[in-house]
Structures are given as C-alpha cells and as structure tokens.
Design an enzyme around this catalytic site. Structure first.
Site, PDB file in Angstrom:
ATOM      1  N   VAL A 170       8.983  12.584   8.537  1.00  0.00           N
ATOM      2  CA  VAL A 170       9.049  12.053   7.568  1.00  0.00           C
ATOM      3  C   VAL A 170      10.279  12.890   7.574  1.00  0.00           C
ATOM      4  O   VAL A 170      11.650  12.437   6.900  1.00  0.00           O
ATOM      5  CB  VAL A 170       8.600  11.556   7.331  1.00  0.00           C
ATOM      6  CG1 VAL A 170       9.564  10.682   5.658  1.00  0.00           C
ATOM      7  CG2 VAL A 170       7.508  10.293   6.875  1.00  0.00           C
ATOM      8  N   LYS A 227       1.665   7.135  -1.286  1.00  0.00           N
ATOM      9  CA  LYS A 227       0.691   6.258  -2.527  1.00  0.00           C
ATOM     10  C   LYS A 227      -0.264   6.761  -2.645  1.00  0.00           C
ATOM     11  O   LYS A 227      -0.622   6.112  -3.603  1.00  0.00           O
ATOM     12  CB  LYS A 227       0.619   5.138  -1.116  1.00  0.00           C
ATOM     13  CG  LYS A 227      -0.475   5.384  -0.164  1.00  0.00           C
ATOM     14  CD  LYS A 227      -0.387   4.621   1.156  1.00  0.00           C
ATOM     15  CE  LYS A 227      -1.324   5.425   1.971  1.00  0.00           C
ATOM     16  NZ  LYS A 227      -0.342   6.268   3.460  1.00  0.00           N
ATOM     17  N   GLU A 284      10.374   4.948  -3.125  1.00  0.00           N
ATOM     18  CA  GLU A 284      10.220   3.720  -2.455  1.00  0.00           C
ATOM     19  C   GLU A 284       9.549   3.668  -0.724  1.00  0.00           C
ATOM     20  O   GLU A 284       9.183   2.898  -0.675  1.00  0.00           O
ATOM     21  CB  GLU A 284      11.655   3.353  -2.227  1.00  0.00           C
ATOM     22  CG  GLU A 284      12.255   1.705  -1.526  1.00  0.00           C
ATOM     23  CD  GLU A 284      11.308   0.768  -1.585  1.00  0.00           C
ATOM     24  OE1 GLU A 284      12.202   0.106  -2.666  1.00  0.00           O
ATOM     25  OE2 GLU A 284      10.229   0.263  -1.523  1.00  0.00           O
ATOM     26  N   ILE A 295      10.915  -1.177   4.020  1.00  0.00           N
ATOM     27  CA  ILE A 295      11.036  -2.645   3.180  1.00  0.00           C
ATOM     28  C   ILE A 295      11.435  -1.966   1.722  1.00  0.00           C
ATOM     29  O   ILE A 295      10.463  -1.150   1.226  1.00  0.00           O
ATOM     30  CB  ILE A 295       9.715  -3.527   3.299  1.00  0.00           C
ATOM     31  CG1 ILE A 295       9.429  -3.274   4.203  1.00  0.00           C
ATOM     32  CG2 ILE A 295      10.398  -5.260   2.390  1.00  0.00           C
ATOM     33  CD1 ILE A 295       8.657  -4.770   5.474  1.00  0.00           C
ATOM     34  N   LYS A 352      -1.167   0.355  -1.737  1.00  0.00           N
ATOM     35  CA  LYS A 352       0.109   0.207  -1.715  1.00  0.00           C
ATOM     36  C   LYS A 352      -0.183  -1.167  -2.877  1.00  0.00           C
ATOM     37  O   LYS A 352       0.714  -1.625  -3.370  1.00  0.00           O
ATOM     38  CB  LYS A 352       0.668  -0.344  -0.541  1.00  0.00           C
ATOM     39  CG  LYS A 352       0.426   0.783   0.284  1.00  0.00           C
ATOM     40  CD  LYS A 352       0.979   0.372   2.041  1.00  0.00           C
ATOM     41  CE  LYS A 352       1.147   1.422   3.110  1.00  0.00           C
ATOM     42  NZ  LYS A 352       0.931   1.291   4.250  1.00  0.00           N
TER      43      LYS A 352
END
Ligand code: HSE
Length: 437
Positions: A15, A107, A131, A138, A207
């Site tokens: 990431v 998360k 986000e 999404i 989540k």
C-alpha cells in the site's frame, strides 16, 4: 500558490509503495484539484534497502515511525503499518498530540481505539481520516460521513471481506469444498497463511464496527458484534440456496431495531435478484438503507495495494483542500453508547439443514418441536441421493432443509436443542440467517 502539503508515510509495504507511486503519477492533477501540491517528504519502514520500485532518495528516512510522527517537517502522518497496538498506536497518538493530521488504513486500530483517537484529533483540531480502513477503494466512509449527512440510516450491510466472497463464489459456481477454495485463495495471495482472521469473520467485524459508528452516531464498539465465519458452509448449503433462489454471502450487518442496534457478522442467505447477490469473487459491496430513499449499493475493490492507496490518497487530498469532518461524522462528545440488541432476540427467516434419521415419525417430531416454539415453516424439503424417487425408507440419514418464516433466534435455538434431544438427527444442525433485501 499555497505551500505544498508535506506528508510522512510510515509503512512501505504494497500500500505504501502504491501510494508513493500514485502521488508521483497524479502530481499535476492533485495540485489542480487541491490548490496545492502534495509531497511525500519523509518515510519510515522496517527495511531501508528493500527494492520497492519507488524512488525514496529525496525523502527523509526514519527508522522509528514514532519519531516520524513527531517530525516538524510534516503536516500529515500516514500510518500504513497496521495492527491495533504499537508502533501504530503510539505513532498515531503522537502525531495527533503534535498537531498533525493523520490518515490511516488501520481498521484494527480504529475498531479498538477509534473513540479515543477521535477525541485526540478533536482536541488538536486536526483530521483523522480512514477511508481505506473499510472496503479500500469503495468510498463508503465519505458516503456515510458526508454524502448522507442529512439522512437517518436504518441499516447498513455489506460484503467486506474479499477472501470469504472468493471462497463462497467458487464453492457456489464450481461445487468445490470449502477446504479446496481456501487453499486456492491462499495460493493466489488473497488469504493470509493463517486465514482465521478473514474466514472466521473478524476482519469483517472490525470494518462493520466503523460503519455502524458512522451510520448510527455511536461510539465504535467491536465487542458489541456477534461474529460467525464461513468455515462450516458446505457445498450442500450453496446448492440448496441456489435451488431456493438465494446465494450465501458473509455479510456484516448493522441495523436499527426497537431493541437497540444489532451488529452481526455471519453467513447470510440473500435473494439472488438483490444487488448484493451479484457481487462475486474478491469484490466488496456495501448497501445503505437510508430513510426516505431507495437503498444505495456501492461496489468495488476492497483490498490490494492500488485500491487501498486510492482511498488513502483521497483522504490526504481532503486535508490538502482544507476539508475536515469529525472522524465519526459528529463531535466525539455527541457519539452515544451503543445499546446492543442481543442476538437471541434477532428476528428473521432461517435456513436450517438437518441430517435426519430416515424413519417414520422423524418429520413429525421436527415439526412438533418447531411448532412448540411458534415457528412457522415456509418450506420443507427432504433430499434423497440423486435418481432415487420415493425410495424405500432406510435406516440411514437424509438431509432435510427447512425455511422458516420470520421468527426469533432464541426460538430457533430452543427448537433445535429439543430436536437434538429427541435423537432424530445426527451431527450439528446448519443454521443460516436470511436477510431481507
Ligand atoms: N483480507 C481482507 C480481504 C482485506 O480478504 O478482503 C483486508 O481487510
């Protein structure tokens, strides 16, 4: 021209590397959209010399992410290390306490410490954006926090784990066993070497905890979630679901009920013609039922370097623009304590598969126990091996599939315990909740 926004990134895995590449690629467009440039000026990772395919030469290196979090040369600290403990927790706390905005994809950290971190961000008058922590690319956090700021939310549910959806899709489409599909998911790099966190529903629960807080204005509370994974799902369940007009998905569901907010993660039967049932493979989806409008379903990539970096970058862009929203959509002091609706009081339809003794009276016994709990049946099917039409009763067992009308979890559990004590079934009953959609 306003000064560039100076970013420090802690964690340079897939990431982090994708984020740095995307910031370089989108440099001009980002500056045009935000009115100022975004520059990664400092980084931290476990290994300095690993080849990540990105140029780190112009960035200051920190071997300690907490030190990077306090570095006065950055405006935003991006946490991509993961985990609910240190160093992620200390680094995020230090960054907020030092007056820096934070963007994280973590998360686990937010599900456990989200409320405290939101308080810290508020005190320091900075952003805490996440986000990427839910369904990666999404934009569901922004949808709840901003797009639906004026709507009361009644229910939010979603496919929030790509590994589980991949396994269930392959089981359904190819009739394969759970174990074979899990092995393939591991081989393809979707599932972790220890897949428990994904397949037993814990990833989805973290989540969901964040979504529930955003949807209902409650303090994030992972402990309030009922969690069941997909490891008990058999090809027979997927075949039966198909015949009955359903698909089985691992859903995270948060719903407002008269008994409080119900938060649950479990395999769920969804009607084949629903939007959520169309979502196959590793793709994620979230449906939001908001008061007064038709449901909104968002579908997209929920994992992977580029998909997660895309969400992280949109959060950084908000900070560059000067757009700030309270982390959970309202000031921390306005977040309420969630009144947990107990799972025993969950109401809905149920799919039940029993291995029933193939003897006269078995069906009557099962029916009697269900009737004692006031459970009404929508359908009951007894299956024999292929090709056998009205075979002679044998002393073996035979699968019986029941679909109930709406009833309570408590009634189902009591009825099945009674059926078990009658010794007319073998093994554990399979129970899958049906979600209206
Ligand atoms: N392991 C997750 C999934 C992605 O399979 O969707 C990260 O939460």
């Amino acid at each position: 021209m306003t000064e560039p926004l100076r970013v420090g990134v802690a964690g340079l895995g897939t990431v982090g590397a994708a984020l740095i590449a995307q910031i370089a690629e989108q440099r001009g467009a980002l500056a045009a959209r935000c009115g100022r440039a975004i520059e990664v000026v400092a980084v931290s990772a476990r290994s300095r010399n690993k080849n990540r395919g990105i140029d780190l030469k112009k960035m200051k290196w920190f071997s300690d992410p907490v030190e990077l979090a306090g570095f006065e040369g950055i405006d935003v600290f991006v946490e991509l290390m993961g985990g609910s403990g240190d160093p992620a927790k200390s680094a995020v706390e230090y960054a907020l306490a030092s007056g820096k905005s934070v963007v994280t994809a973590n998360k686990a950290l937010l599900a456990k410490h989200g409320f405290k971190l939101a308080q810290l961000a508020e005190k320091a008058d900075v952003s805490l954006n996440y986000e990427a922590a839910v369904a990666a690319a999404i934009p569901v956090v922004k949808t709840l926090r901003e797009g639906l700021a004026g709507n009361a939310i009644n229910r939010i549910y979603g496919i929030l784990n790509g590994t589980c959806n991949y396994i269930l899709t392959r089981m359904e489409q190819e009739g394969l066993s759970y174990a074979d599909c899990l092995a393939d998911a591991q081989r393809l790099g979707y599932a972790e070497a220890d897949p428990t966190f994904d397949v037993e529903g814990h990833d989805t629960a973290q989540k969901l905890a964040l979504l529930a807080s955003l949807a209902f204005g409650t303090k994030v509370d992972e402990g309030a979630i009922y969690v069941e994974g997909i490891s008990s799902i058999a090809p027979a369940d997927l075949a039966a679901a198909d015949e009955l007009g359903y698909r089985i998905k691992l859903l995270g569901v948060a719903v407002r009920t008269p008994k409080g907010i119900e938060q649950r993660v479990h395999p769920t039967m969804v009607r084949k013609d629903s939007s959520i049932a169309q979502v196959m493979g590793v793709t994620n989806a979230v449906t939001i039922d908001a008061e007064g409008i038709n449901p909104i379903t968002l579908v997209g990539p929920g994992a992977g370097g580029a998909a997660t970096a895309s969400a992280v970058l949109s959060d950084i862009a908000d900070i560059a623009r000067g757009a700030r929203t309270a982390p959970f959509g309202r000031p921390a002091g306005k977040l309420t304590v969630v009144k947990k609706a107990p799972m025993q009081r969950h109401e809905g339809g149920y799919y039940i598969r029993l291995e029933a003794r193939d003897k006269p009276g078995t069906a009557a016994t099962i029916a009697k126990r269900l009737a004692q709990q006031d459970i009404s049946l929508e359908s009951i099917v007894q299956r024999h091996p292929k090709g056998e039409v009205a075979p002679k009763s044998k002393s073996g067992s035979v699968p019986v599939i029941l679909i109930t009308y709406a009833t309570s979890e408590d009634a189902v559990r009591k009825a099945l315990a009674a059926v078990g004590s009658d010794r007319v079934i073998s093994g554990r009953p399979q129970v899958i909740r049906i979600e209206k959609n």
